[in-house]
Design a protein around this motif. Structure first.
Motif, PDB file in Angstrom:
ATOM      1  N   ALA A  15       0.837  -1.206   0.000  1.00 35.76           N
ATOM      2  CA  ALA A  15       0.000   0.000   0.000  1.00 35.76           C
ATOM      3  C   ALA A  15       0.863   1.244   0.000  1.00 35.76           C
ATOM      4  N   ASP A  18       2.462   1.578  -3.399  1.00 30.48           N
ATOM      5  CA  ASP A  18       1.496   2.038  -4.394  1.00 30.48           C
ATOM      6  C   ASP A  18       1.306   3.544  -4.306  1.00 30.48           C
ATOM      7  N   THR A  19       1.156   4.043  -3.093  1.00 32.03           N
ATOM      8  CA  THR A  19       0.975   5.480  -2.926  1.00 32.03           C
ATOM      9  C   THR A  19       2.202   6.230  -3.418  1.00 32.03           C
ATOM     10  N   ASN A  67      -3.915   9.761 -13.517  1.00 30.10           N
ATOM     11  CA  ASN A  67      -4.380   9.141 -12.276  1.00 30.10           C
ATOM     12  C   ASN A  67      -5.622   9.814 -11.723  1.00 30.10           C
ATOM     13  N   LEU A  93      -6.495  12.631  -0.965  1.00 25.59           N
ATOM     14  CA  LEU A  93      -5.074  12.723  -0.612  1.00 25.59           C
ATOM     15  C   LEU A  93      -4.807  13.843   0.386  1.00 25.59           C
ATOM     16  N   VAL A  96      -3.069  12.941   3.541  1.00 29.55           N
ATOM     17  CA  VAL A  96      -1.633  12.718   3.388  1.00 29.55           C
ATOM     18  C   VAL A  96      -0.897  14.052   3.316  1.00 29.55           C
TER      19      VAL A  96
ATOM     20  N   MET B 100      -0.797   7.385   4.210  1.00 27.27           N
ATOM     21  CA  MET B 100      -0.397   6.825   2.926  1.00 27.27           C
ATOM     22  C   MET B 100      -0.822   5.372   2.786  1.00 27.27           C
ATOM     23  N   TRP B 103      -4.497   5.430   1.995  1.00 29.93           N
ATOM     24  CA  TRP B 103      -4.763   5.885   0.638  1.00 29.93           C
ATOM     25  C   TRP B 103      -4.391   4.814  -0.375  1.00 29.93           C
ATOM     26  N   GLY B 104      -3.265   4.184  -0.179  1.00 30.18           N
ATOM     27  CA  GLY B 104      -2.819   3.148  -1.109  1.00 30.18           C
ATOM     28  C   GLY B 104      -3.797   1.988  -1.179  1.00 30.18           C
ATOM     29  N   HIS B 107      -6.843   3.212  -2.992  1.00 20.74           N
ATOM     30  CA  HIS B 107      -6.550   3.436  -4.411  1.00 20.74           C
ATOM     31  C   HIS B 107      -6.547   2.112  -5.172  1.00 20.74           C
ATOM     32  N   LYS B 108      -5.936   1.101  -4.590  1.00 21.80           N
ATOM     33  CA  LYS B 108      -5.907  -0.199  -5.253  1.00 21.80           C
ATOM     34  C   LYS B 108      -7.323  -0.716  -5.445  1.00 21.80           C
TER      35      LYS B 108
END
Lengths: 114, 114
Positions: A15, A18-19, A67, A93, A96, B100, B103-104, B107-108
Motif C-alpha cells: 500500500a 502504491d501510494t 491518475n 489525498l 496525506v 499513505m 490511501w494506497g 486506491h488499489k
DNA sequence: CCGCATCCCTAAGGATACTG
DNA sequence: CAGTATCCTTAGGGATGCGG
C-alpha cells in the motif's frame, strides 16, 4: 507470525509503495497541495508559484491527470489558456498532504532549534 | 491576496518540500513503516522483508539515522549483528505513513474496480 | 500562453562480489 | 552477518528554443 499477519504485512508494504508510485517525484504533492488549497490555476500561474519549469510541470500534470487527480480545462480565449483543478478524488489525498505539511513545519522548528 | 497569506502559502509549500526531502526515495517510508509497526529488526531481516538490496538499504538507513529517525545498535554476538529501531521522533511520522497506507489500500480498490 | 522537442547532466537505484 | 566497492542502467529533472 502466522499466515494472516504475513498477508496483512504484505498489504501494508505494498500500500505504501502504491501510494509512493502515484505521487512519486519532487513535485506532485506540491502541485496537488496548491490546487487543493488554492483552487483552479492556469498553467503559467502554477509554474510561477511552484517554481517548476514548464517542461517538468507539463509532464507532472499529465501524470496526475492520468491518475484522475487533476482535471484540465482548455479555455478558448484569444491566446489559448488552460486551467487545472484538483479532482474530487484528489481530495482523498488531503489527509496525506496535510500530515506532511504539519510534519515539515514541526521538523523545521526542530532543526532551527525552535 | 495580502502579504500575510503569501507568507503562509510559502510556508506550506516549503513544509511539503522539506518533508519530501527528508523521506525522499522509494524506500525510506517503507523502512520506517516496518520499524514503527513491527519493532526492532536486524539488518538482514529488514533486507529480506523489504526486498531492498544491501547496498541501498545500508545507504537509506544511514540517511535515516542522520535525521534521527532510526537508531542503530551493534550487538557483540559471535558473528556481529546490528539492530535497527525507529526513534521516538520517527513516531511523529506515523500520521503521514498511516495516511499513505490508507490511501494506497483505497486506491488499489479503486483501480481493480473493487 | 501553452507545452512539446531536443539535448544534457546528475542522482537514484540495482547486481554482484568481496571483506571484517 | 553486516556492509562496502565496483560497475552499470535508468529515471528524474533542468535549459533552451520552437510551433500552435
Amino acid at each position: 507470525m502466522n499466515d494472516k499477519s504475513d498477508v496483512a504485512c504484505q498489504n501494508v508494504h505494498s500500500a505504501i509503495q502504491d501510494t509512493l508510485y502515484v505521487v512519486n517525484g519532487k513535485w506532485k504533492l506540491l502541485i496537488l497541495s496548491i490546487l487543493i488549497n488554492e483552487g483552479t490555476k492556469r498553467f503559467g500561474e502554477l509554474a510561477r508559484e511552484s517554481g517548476i519549469s514548464p517542461r517538468i510541470l507539463s509532464k507532472e500534470l499529465q501524470e496526475l491527470e492520468l491518475n484522475q487527480l487533476v482535471s484540465r480545462q482548455v479555455c478558448p480565449t484569444k491566446p489559448i489558456t488552460v486551467e487545472y483543478s484538483s479532482t474530487p478524488y484528489a481530495g482523498t489525498l488531503k489527509e496525506v498532504i496535510d500530515a506532511m505539511i504539519r510534519w515539515g513545519q514541526n521538523h523545521k522548528r526542530k532543526i532551527v532549534g525552535r
